[in-house]
Structure formats: structure tokens, C-alpha cells
Write an enzyme that holds these catalytic residues in place. Sequence first.
Site: not given
Lengths: 190, 85
Positions: B18-19
Site C-alpha cells: 500500500c498504496p
Amino acid sequence: MSTDTPSQSTDVDVASLKARVEELEDELAGIEAATADDTKKMVMIATKGSLDMAYPPLILASTAAAFDWDVTVFHTFWGLDILHEEKSKNLKLSAVGNPSMGVPNIVAAIPGMDAMATRMMGKRIEENGTASIQELIDLSLDQGVELQACQMTADLMDYDEDAFYDGVTTGVGAAAALAEMGDAEIQLLV
Amino acid sequence: MSTKYDVTDTLDVKGLSCPMPVVKTKQSVDELEAGDVLRVLATDRGSLSDIEGWAGSSDSVELLDQEEVDEGSETVYQHDIRRVD
């Protein structure tokens, strides 16, 4: 509908009502045009310059940009270090005052401990496939995120405008930030 | 599962967390033509909810399928996304 008995005064009323309806229709069309753009806007204020506190605003900013949101991050005080090309590569992690890290303050305060904690976190970041701060800044700028450096604190900390990444907006202050926050659905202080 | 669509392009974001899966997916989708299908391969377990959330909020993509593929040493999360406009 019968139209054979209109009085003179009714004609005048109808005409003025028609004009008023047209006026309101125009007004409504203007409002609809103004609100048709349903792009969300997010403004964050980034005030911290430690490695762990640099991540949340950058992760949210780059992700929000992927949502096609209009994103501004206003950096002030130590948050400026995130935008500072040199300093952003050496953001530190400190175990002092951070009970989550499980190191007693008296130990964490020993010289060299911050460097060690930072090194360990850097290793974890690499192993976990977590993006670097530089990658997230590049991604954010590429996607049109507006990264702003507060002028007052940049002057206070004696940061040269050229020391920030290319694409960073300088010369902005609290009023500019507030004006943007007023237009935004989402405002966060980090 | 019977495939009712052809995958146009594949994006490999294995190893990224993430992200990145969502951000890279968005960048790849921007390069597609309407009707094209992107297959995203990720090892980040969070990509299941992240890509679902992202696709749900976007008018320009449709999430066709999400699957977990056991590849022995790792689980790969496979997402098929169609660009609709």
C-alpha cells in the site's frame, strides 16, 4: 385552458411571472453547472518531519489522486522536511517518547539509538515492499497533487526555495491553506 | 471460472505494498481504451479491499473479478478490471 377572458392586469402578471421563471431557470442552470463537477477535494496539513509521520500524508495523497480527487498538502514546520530534497532522504525515526516501540526513554535517548531505529525501520520498509518517501513524492507530483511549502516556516527554518523538490509550490501561507480547506470535503491535520 | 472477457493487459505489482497496487493500477487503467481489461497481480493482501474500494468509487472502471491464486511460496491476489469509458 380557457384564454378568452384575460383581463389586462392578468396579462401583466403572467408576463412578469414568465420573466421571473426564466430568471430562476437561468439561476438554476448556473447552480447546476457549478455543482456538476463532483470531484472531491482533500486538503492535508503536514506538520511532522519524522520518518513515520511523513508516510501517512503521502500515502493518502497519492491514493486520493488515484481516486481522481483534487489534493493539496500544505507542509509547515517539520513537515517541510518531507519536501526538502536533501532532508527527505534522511528522515529519522526516534524511539524517544514513542511507547509503541517498546524501548525505555532512558535507553532510547542514548546517542546512536535514533540512527539505529531509523536503520532498522529502513530495512523493514525495503523488505516489505513499502515505497520510499521519494517515490511517494514523485508519484504524488506526477498525479497532480499540489504539494505546498509554507512560506513563513520555510523562512523561519531558513530553507531555501530551491532546496525543495521541483514542482513544490512555495510562497503560500495560512490564508491560502484555509481558502483551500473551505472548498474541501476532507481536511486532515497530520 | 469461465472467462467471459479477454484480458488486454497485465500489471505485476507483486512485492509492492500500500498504496502502490492501487496507484499503479490507476496509472495503467489511464493508458487503456474503453472496454479493455487489466489484470493486476499483487501479493499485498490489502489490495483486495483497496482495489475494491477504489474501483467502487470510480465511474470509469468496473471490477470484474478478484481471486486468490495459491502459487506455492506466495498467494497472488488477482484483480480483473475493465475500463468502461
